[in-house]
Design an enzyme around this catalytic site. Structure first.
Site, PDB file in Angstrom:
ATOM      1  N   CYS A 108      39.389 -26.548  20.854  1.00 54.22           N
ATOM      2  CA  CYS A 108      38.043 -27.140  20.874  1.00 54.22           C
ATOM      3  C   CYS A 108      37.746 -27.493  22.327  1.00 54.22           C
ATOM      4  O   CYS A 108      37.699 -28.671  22.695  1.00 54.22           O
ATOM      5  CB  CYS A 108      37.975 -28.378  19.992  1.00 54.22           C
ATOM      6  SG  CYS A 108      38.371 -28.084  18.250  1.00 54.22           S
ATOM      7  N   GLY A 110      35.283 -27.453  24.437  1.00 54.83           N
ATOM      8  CA  GLY A 110      34.093 -28.065  25.009  1.00 54.83           C
ATOM      9  C   GLY A 110      33.659 -27.329  26.263  1.00 54.83           C
ATOM     10  O   GLY A 110      33.595 -26.099  26.308  1.00 54.83           O
ATOM     11  N   GLY A 112      35.348 -27.356  29.081  1.00 52.84           N
ATOM     12  CA  GLY A 112      36.486 -26.817  29.815  1.00 52.84           C
ATOM     13  C   GLY A 112      37.257 -27.748  30.725  1.00 52.84           C
ATOM     14  O   GLY A 112      38.135 -27.288  31.451  1.00 52.84           O
ATOM     15  N   GLY A 113      37.000 -29.039  30.670  1.00 46.62           N
ATOM     16  CA  GLY A 113      37.716 -29.966  31.550  1.00 46.62           C
ATOM     17  C   GLY A 113      39.216 -29.969  31.325  1.00 46.62           C
ATOM     18  O   GLY A 113      40.006 -29.872  32.268  1.00 46.62           O
ATOM     19  N   LYS A 114      39.641 -30.069  30.065  1.00 43.90           N
ATOM     20  CA  LYS A 114      41.075 -30.076  29.767  1.00 43.90           C
ATOM     21  C   LYS A 114      41.685 -28.700  29.972  1.00 43.90           C
ATOM     22  O   LYS A 114      42.859 -28.582  30.338  1.00 43.90           O
ATOM     23  CB  LYS A 114      41.294 -30.604  28.349  1.00 43.90           C
ATOM     24  CG  LYS A 114      41.132 -32.112  28.252  1.00 43.90           C
ATOM     25  CD  LYS A 114      41.348 -32.633  26.851  1.00 43.90           C
ATOM     26  CE  LYS A 114      40.172 -32.342  25.965  1.00 43.90           C
ATOM     27  NZ  LYS A 114      38.943 -33.065  26.360  1.00 43.90           N
ATOM     28  N   ASP A 172      41.265 -31.129  20.375  1.00 41.82           N
ATOM     29  CA  ASP A 172      40.505 -32.338  20.686  1.00 41.82           C
ATOM     30  C   ASP A 172      39.268 -32.268  19.806  1.00 41.82           C
ATOM     31  O   ASP A 172      38.230 -31.726  20.189  1.00 41.82           O
ATOM     32  CB  ASP A 172      40.144 -32.364  22.176  1.00 41.82           C
ATOM     33  CG  ASP A 172      39.477 -33.667  22.581  1.00 41.82           C
ATOM     34  OD1 ASP A 172      39.366 -34.574  21.739  1.00 41.82           O
ATOM     35  OD2 ASP A 172      39.041 -33.780  23.750  1.00 41.82           O
ATOM     36  N   CYS A 223      37.996 -38.690  20.263  1.00 42.94           N
ATOM     37  CA  CYS A 223      37.397 -39.750  21.081  1.00 42.94           C
ATOM     38  C   CYS A 223      37.049 -40.953  20.222  1.00 42.94           C
ATOM     39  O   CYS A 223      36.238 -41.789  20.616  1.00 42.94           O
ATOM     40  CB  CYS A 223      36.142 -39.237  21.788  1.00 42.94           C
ATOM     41  SG  CYS A 223      36.465 -37.976  23.026  1.00 42.94           S
TER      42      CYS A 223
END
Length: 272
Positions: A108, A110, A112-114, A172, A223
């Protein structure tokens, strides 16, 4: 909140009213945290290394007081030396314990930060990323990967993996966002029942489990700070999937009047 966290509910609610701190993640593909701190301090920006992760750097006060033009005018931004990433998000990456050579799936992803943070952990390995939202996938596949030096390691998939198995799979999951009200205060008036999210979360977790190779890890995060979306989902997943063994037993929030439980992440290589 009171039902889940008892005596701590009031302090948690008060924390949600505070101002969120700006946290950066030093990009190990381009620099070190020490070099980034020195670079920013040299430009007059008050920063310090944070204990939340080996890459975290926090900025004291309002960034606009030091760089009125905004984050993209900080030294190192155009060179890909850092990403803006909350401490909690960085700790999720730490929980994955990705090792050099690992193949990792960010299921998951999103925006792409992780995914980019994981790319700095796998060395010659690979990070595949997918999200049900095509718009987020497009954003994750954008120029940030090249800027971060991760284009050769991190790949955003057009479709879900087909038959591939991974050393680590991160979920996530979509959630009520009950744990990020400080950063997104308007959500206080739009929160949806956590039971609705729990159904979706379990479905996503069940689907992601099919991509974990024998001996691999499935890492679940949200979150939210509500038991329905965390402890209860993990417990039900364990009931349905006895072939998976918990590395850390899912911790329920304390009963009313009790203190909060603590959980220690497993050591690297700590088990199937």
């Amino acid at each position: 909140l009171v039902k889940d966290w008892g005596m701590r509910a009031e302090s948690i609610a008060a924390a949600c009213l505070g101002r969120s701190q700006l946290t950066l993640r030093a990009n190990p593909l381009k620099t070190t945290r020490e070099e980034l701190v020195a670079q920013l301090r040299g430009a007059g920006v008050p920063v310090k290394a944070s204990e939340v992760s080996p890459w975290a750097v926090t900025i004291a006060g309002d960034l606009r007081a030091f760089v009125p033009q905004g984050i993209c005018h900080l030294p190192g931004y155009t060179e890909g030396h850092f990403e803006v990433q909350d401490g909690g998000s960085q700790q999720i990456v730490l929980a994955v314990r990705a090792q050099p050579g690992h193949h990792v799936l960010d299921f998951c992803c999103g925006t792409g930060g992780k995914m980019l943070a994981l790319a700095g952990c796998v060395g010659a390995g690979r990070v595949d990323a997918w999200d049900i939202d095509a718009g987020k996938r497009k954003h994750a596949a954008g120029k940030r990967r090249e800027l971060a030096g991760a284009a050769g390691v991190a790949k955003v998939l057009d479709d879900k993996p087909d038959g591939e198995l991974y050393d680590r799979v991160l979920v996530d999951a979509p959630c009520s966002s009950a744990g990020v009200l400080r950063r997104h205060p308007s959500q206080r008036w739009t929160l949806q029942p956590s039971a609705r999210w729990a159904k979706v979360q379990l479905e996503v977790l069940q689907e992601a489990a099919a991509f974990v190779k024998p001996g691999g890890w499935l890492v679940y995060a949200t979150c939210s700070i509500l038991a329905t979306e965390n402890h209860d989902v993990c417990a039900e997943f364990g009931r349905l999937n006895p072939q998976f063994s918990p590395l850390v037993e899912p911790s329920a929030p304390p009963a009313s009047g009790a203190d909060a439980p603590t959980a220690t992440p497993p050591p690297p290589g700590g088990g199937p």
